[in-house]
Design a protein around this motif. Structure first.
Motif, PDB file in Angstrom:
ATOM      1  N   ALA A  66      15.647  12.075   2.238  1.00 23.74           N
ATOM      2  CA  ALA A  66      14.738  10.811   1.697  1.00 23.74           C
ATOM      3  C   ALA A  66      13.202  11.176   1.887  1.00 23.74           C
ATOM      4  O   ALA A  66      12.885  11.827   3.380  1.00 23.74           O
ATOM      5  CB  ALA A  66      15.033   9.489   2.586  1.00 23.74           C
ATOM      6  N   HIS A  67      12.458  10.897   0.961  1.00 16.72           N
ATOM      7  CA  HIS A  67      11.141  11.288   1.282  1.00 16.72           C
ATOM      8  C   HIS A  67      10.349   9.916   1.375  1.00 16.72           C
ATOM      9  O   HIS A  67      10.888   8.931   1.112  1.00 16.72           O
ATOM     10  CB  HIS A  67      10.386  12.000   0.095  1.00 16.72           C
ATOM     11  N   ALA A  68       9.122  10.068   1.858  1.00 21.11           N
ATOM     12  CA  ALA A  68       8.396   8.845   2.206  1.00 21.11           C
ATOM     13  C   ALA A  68       7.927   7.948   0.744  1.00 21.11           C
ATOM     14  O   ALA A  68       7.716   8.665  -0.268  1.00 21.11           O
ATOM     15  CB  ALA A  68       7.167   9.141   2.924  1.00 21.11           C
ATOM     16  N   ILE A  69       7.959   6.794   0.868  1.00 24.85           N
ATOM     17  CA  ILE A  69       7.954   6.125  -0.278  1.00 24.85           C
ATOM     18  C   ILE A  69       6.163   5.769  -0.110  1.00 24.85           C
ATOM     19  O   ILE A  69       5.408   5.559   0.890  1.00 24.85           O
ATOM     20  CB  ILE A  69       8.327   4.620   0.009  1.00 24.85           C
ATOM     21  N   SER A  70       5.771   5.905  -1.465  1.00 28.97           N
ATOM     22  CA  SER A  70       4.299   5.649  -1.403  1.00 28.97           C
ATOM     23  C   SER A  70       3.747   4.597  -0.999  1.00 28.97           C
ATOM     24  O   SER A  70       4.283   3.338  -1.374  1.00 28.97           O
ATOM     25  CB  SER A  70       3.821   6.162  -3.018  1.00 28.97           C
ATOM     26  N   ASN A  71       2.536   4.514  -0.541  1.00 29.82           N
ATOM     27  CA  ASN A  71       1.727   3.257  -0.226  1.00 29.82           C
ATOM     28  C   ASN A  71       1.459   2.279  -1.296  1.00 29.82           C
ATOM     29  O   ASN A  71       1.875   0.955  -1.102  1.00 29.82           O
ATOM     30  CB  ASN A  71       0.464   3.760   0.606  1.00 29.82           C
ATOM     31  N   PRO A  72       1.296   2.725  -2.424  1.00 27.37           N
ATOM     32  CA  PRO A  72       1.075   1.743  -3.634  1.00 27.37           C
ATOM     33  C   PRO A  72       2.118   0.845  -3.848  1.00 27.37           C
ATOM     34  O   PRO A  72       2.244  -0.033  -4.132  1.00 27.37           O
ATOM     35  CB  PRO A  72       0.514   2.669  -4.638  1.00 27.37           C
ATOM     36  N   THR A  73       3.279   1.462  -3.705  1.00 24.93           N
ATOM     37  CA  THR A  73       4.477   1.102  -3.994  1.00 24.93           C
ATOM     38  C   THR A  73       4.795  -0.152  -2.995  1.00 24.93           C
ATOM     39  O   THR A  73       5.285  -1.314  -3.244  1.00 24.93           O
ATOM     40  CB  THR A  73       5.827   1.904  -3.901  1.00 24.93           C
ATOM     41  N   LEU A  74       4.286  -0.074  -1.659  1.00 23.87           N
ATOM     42  CA  LEU A  74       4.841  -0.838  -0.807  1.00 23.87           C
ATOM     43  C   LEU A  74       3.552  -1.754  -0.376  1.00 23.87           C
ATOM     44  O   LEU A  74       3.869  -2.767   0.171  1.00 23.87           O
ATOM     45  CB  LEU A  74       4.865  -0.198   0.703  1.00 23.87           C
ATOM     46  N   ALA A  75       2.343  -1.659  -1.009  1.00 31.39           N
ATOM     47  CA  ALA A  75       1.219  -2.563  -0.864  1.00 31.39           C
ATOM     48  C   ALA A  75       1.494  -3.761  -1.391  1.00 31.39           C
ATOM     49  O   ALA A  75       2.037  -4.033  -2.492  1.00 31.39           O
ATOM     50  CB  ALA A  75      -0.234  -1.864  -1.436  1.00 31.39           C
ATOM     51  N   ASP A  76       1.143  -4.721  -0.698  1.00 29.81           N
ATOM     52  CA  ASP A  76       1.162  -6.371  -0.995  1.00 29.81           C
ATOM     53  C   ASP A  76       2.788  -6.573  -1.330  1.00 29.81           C
ATOM     54  O   ASP A  76       2.743  -7.255  -2.237  1.00 29.81           O
ATOM     55  CB  ASP A  76       0.223  -6.680  -2.062  1.00 29.81           C
ATOM     56  N   ILE A  77       3.442  -6.011  -0.673  1.00 30.63           N
ATOM     57  CA  ILE A  77       5.131  -6.307  -1.101  1.00 30.63           C
ATOM     58  C   ILE A  77       5.299  -7.869  -0.765  1.00 30.63           C
ATOM     59  O   ILE A  77       6.260  -8.279  -1.467  1.00 30.63           O
ATOM     60  CB  ILE A  77       5.937  -5.185  -0.253  1.00 30.63           C
ATOM     61  N   GLU A  78       4.844  -8.367   0.058  1.00 32.67           N
ATOM     62  CA  GLU A  78       5.047  -9.808   0.498  1.00 32.67           C
ATOM     63  C   GLU A  78       4.545 -10.734  -0.938  1.00 32.67           C
ATOM     64  O   GLU A  78       5.253 -11.741  -1.132  1.00 32.67           O
ATOM     65  CB  GLU A  78       4.170 -10.426   1.462  1.00 32.67           C
ATOM     66  N   LYS A  79       3.657 -10.326  -1.401  1.00 35.34           N
ATOM     67  CA  LYS A  79       3.169 -11.193  -2.565  1.00 35.34           C
ATOM     68  C   LYS A  79       3.994 -10.899  -3.700  1.00 35.34           C
ATOM     69  O   LYS A  79       4.175 -11.607  -4.727  1.00 35.34           O
ATOM     70  CB  LYS A  79       1.483 -10.975  -2.652  1.00 35.34           C
ATOM     71  N   ARG A  80       4.212  -9.611  -3.990  1.00 32.83           N
ATOM     72  CA  ARG A  80       5.034  -9.209  -5.260  1.00 32.83           C
ATOM     73  C   ARG A  80       6.585  -9.287  -5.220  1.00 32.83           C
ATOM     74  O   ARG A  80       7.012  -8.905  -6.140  1.00 32.83           O
ATOM     75  CB  ARG A  80       4.648  -7.582  -5.369  1.00 32.83           C
ATOM     76  N   LEU A 132       4.067   3.369   9.105  1.00 29.88           N
ATOM     77  CA  LEU A 132       3.971   1.800   9.429  1.00 29.88           C
ATOM     78  C   LEU A 132       4.299   1.020   7.970  1.00 29.88           C
ATOM     79  O   LEU A 132       4.751  -0.191   8.362  1.00 29.88           O
ATOM     80  CB  LEU A 132       2.452   1.702  10.153  1.00 29.88           C
ATOM     81  N   GLN A 133       3.828   1.302   6.941  1.00 22.77           N
ATOM     82  CA  GLN A 133       3.938   0.320   5.902  1.00 22.77           C
ATOM     83  C   GLN A 133       5.280   0.341   5.600  1.00 22.77           C
ATOM     84  O   GLN A 133       5.743  -0.774   5.320  1.00 22.77           O
ATOM     85  CB  GLN A 133       3.215   1.260   4.578  1.00 22.77           C
ATOM     86  N   GLU A 134       6.307   1.362   5.789  1.00 27.64           N
ATOM     87  CA  GLU A 134       7.559   1.272   5.349  1.00 27.64           C
ATOM     88  C   GLU A 134       8.355   0.532   6.403  1.00 27.64           C
ATOM     89  O   GLU A 134       9.148  -0.266   6.121  1.00 27.64           O
ATOM     90  CB  GLU A 134       8.329   2.712   5.416  1.00 27.64           C
ATOM     91  N   LYS A 135       7.800   0.550   7.745  1.00 32.68           N
ATOM     92  CA  LYS A 135       8.516  -0.291   8.842  1.00 32.68           C
ATOM     93  C   LYS A 135       8.012  -1.847   8.601  1.00 32.68           C
ATOM     94  O   LYS A 135       9.086  -2.618   8.480  1.00 32.68           O
ATOM     95  CB  LYS A 135       7.930  -0.041   9.935  1.00 32.68           C
ATOM     96  N   LYS A 136       7.043  -2.023   8.309  1.00 32.65           N
ATOM     97  CA  LYS A 136       6.397  -3.494   7.715  1.00 32.65           C
ATOM     98  C   LYS A 136       7.297  -3.977   6.625  1.00 32.65           C
ATOM     99  O   LYS A 136       7.638  -5.230   6.648  1.00 32.65           O
ATOM    100  CB  LYS A 136       5.009  -3.654   7.680  1.00 32.65           C
ATOM    101  N   ALA A 137       7.409  -3.074   5.565  1.00 31.36           N
ATOM    102  CA  ALA A 137       8.133  -3.683   4.457  1.00 31.36           C
ATOM    103  C   ALA A 137       9.654  -3.896   4.508  1.00 31.36           C
ATOM    104  O   ALA A 137      10.206  -4.830   4.114  1.00 31.36           O
ATOM    105  CB  ALA A 137       7.809  -2.488   3.135  1.00 31.36           C
ATOM    106  N   ALA A 138      10.140  -2.992   5.418  1.00 31.29           N
ATOM    107  CA  ALA A 138      11.566  -2.972   5.707  1.00 31.29           C
ATOM    108  C   ALA A 138      11.650  -4.340   6.501  1.00 31.29           C
ATOM    109  O   ALA A 138      12.861  -4.892   6.098  1.00 31.29           O
ATOM    110  CB  ALA A 138      12.238  -1.850   6.392  1.00 31.29           C
ATOM    111  N   TYR A 139      10.978  -4.607   7.320  1.00 28.27           N
ATOM    112  CA  TYR A 139      10.975  -6.001   8.239  1.00 28.27           C
ATOM    113  C   TYR A 139      11.008  -7.178   7.398  1.00 28.27           C
ATOM    114  O   TYR A 139      11.760  -7.859   7.361  1.00 28.27           O
ATOM    115  CB  TYR A 139      10.328  -5.668   9.343  1.00 28.27           C
ATOM    116  N   TRP A 140       9.845  -7.134   6.344  1.00 28.07           N
ATOM    117  CA  TRP A 140       9.684  -8.268   5.643  1.00 28.07           C
ATOM    118  C   TRP A 140      10.682  -8.592   4.760  1.00 28.07           C
ATOM    119  O   TRP A 140      11.233  -9.545   4.324  1.00 28.07           O
ATOM    120  CB  TRP A 140       8.417  -8.113   4.926  1.00 28.07           C
ATOM    121  N   ILE A 141      11.427  -7.409   3.949  1.00 24.75           N
ATOM    122  CA  ILE A 141      12.309  -7.497   3.106  1.00 24.75           C
ATOM    123  C   ILE A 141      13.585  -8.257   3.812  1.00 24.75           C
ATOM    124  O   ILE A 141      14.176  -8.841   2.995  1.00 24.75           O
ATOM    125  CB  ILE A 141      12.537  -6.408   2.353  1.00 24.75           C
ATOM    126  N   ALA A 142      13.859  -7.699   4.860  1.00 23.79           N
ATOM    127  CA  ALA A 142      15.097  -7.951   5.618  1.00 23.79           C
ATOM    128  C   ALA A 142      15.146  -9.580   6.354  1.00 23.79           C
ATOM    129  O   ALA A 142      15.868 -10.211   6.069  1.00 23.79           O
ATOM    130  CB  ALA A 142      15.348  -7.151   6.687  1.00 23.79           C
TER     131      ALA A 142
END
Length: 175
Positions: free
Chosen positions: A32-46, A75-85
């Motif tokens: 698995a490769h790192a997910i790009s920051n633009p993909t995870l940016a503002d995931i809470e809103k999108r 850090l962006q991936e950790k925050k996104a994973a926590y918010w999605i879960a």
């Protein structure tokens, strides 16, 4: 991204000589490769506006990333994973303002409609009382139960019973 590696046995010549034995073992590993920051940016809103397929793809990519060493996650991936879960979306979304008032008003409207229907049925019902509600019928029921020795310990057939038994209607008044 899939990477296939071929692992050959220690004695590959002996394995090749036997026709029934597999020539090599194929092992697949998932890198698995790192997910790009633009993909995870503002995931809470999108997140709510993303199509379900994209939501699933993003969650699967994050899940694959979390299977590896967590120190490799950004850090962006950790925050996104926590918010999605655990974020407030879907069944954990906050109720809209005024939802409690709306539920209360609809409940009261339902209860009001029920009472209106009940009073309407009572208003148009026949004026005659059922024959089982006459005092004579209820006294006959008491005598039948006594003849059958119903409830001999504390009921109709008990010694010294002085209750009303089956009589429910008030005494008929003579005008």
């Amino acid at each position: 991204m899939l990477r296939t590696s071929v692992i050959r046995g220690a004695n590959s010549l002996a394995a090749a000589a036997r026709p029934s034995a597999p020539r090599c073992l194929v092992q697949q590993t998932r890198q698995a490769h790192a997910i790009s920051n633009p993909t995870l940016a503002d995931i809470e809103k999108r997140w709510e506006t993303l199509p379900p397929q994209e939501q699933a793809d993003l969650w699967m990519a994050l899940r694959d990333r979390m299977k590896a060493d967590w120190h490799e996650l950004t850090l962006q991936e950790k925050k996104a994973a926590y918010w999605i879960a655990f974020g407030p979306h879907g069944p954990r979304a906050q109720t809209p303002p005024g939802e409690g008032k709306k539920v209360f008003l609809y409940t009261m409207a339902g209860i009001g409609a029920t009472f209106a229907l009940w009073f309407g049925v009572r208003a148009f019902a026949k004026g005659e009382t059922p024959r089982t509600m006459t005092k004579e019928y209820q006294e006959a029921s008491n005598e039948f139960l006594k003849s059958q020795k119903s409830e001999p310990i504390s009921g109709f057939s008990a010694e010294g019973y002085e209750g009303k038994g089956m009589i429910q209607s008030p005494p008929e008044s003579k005008a």
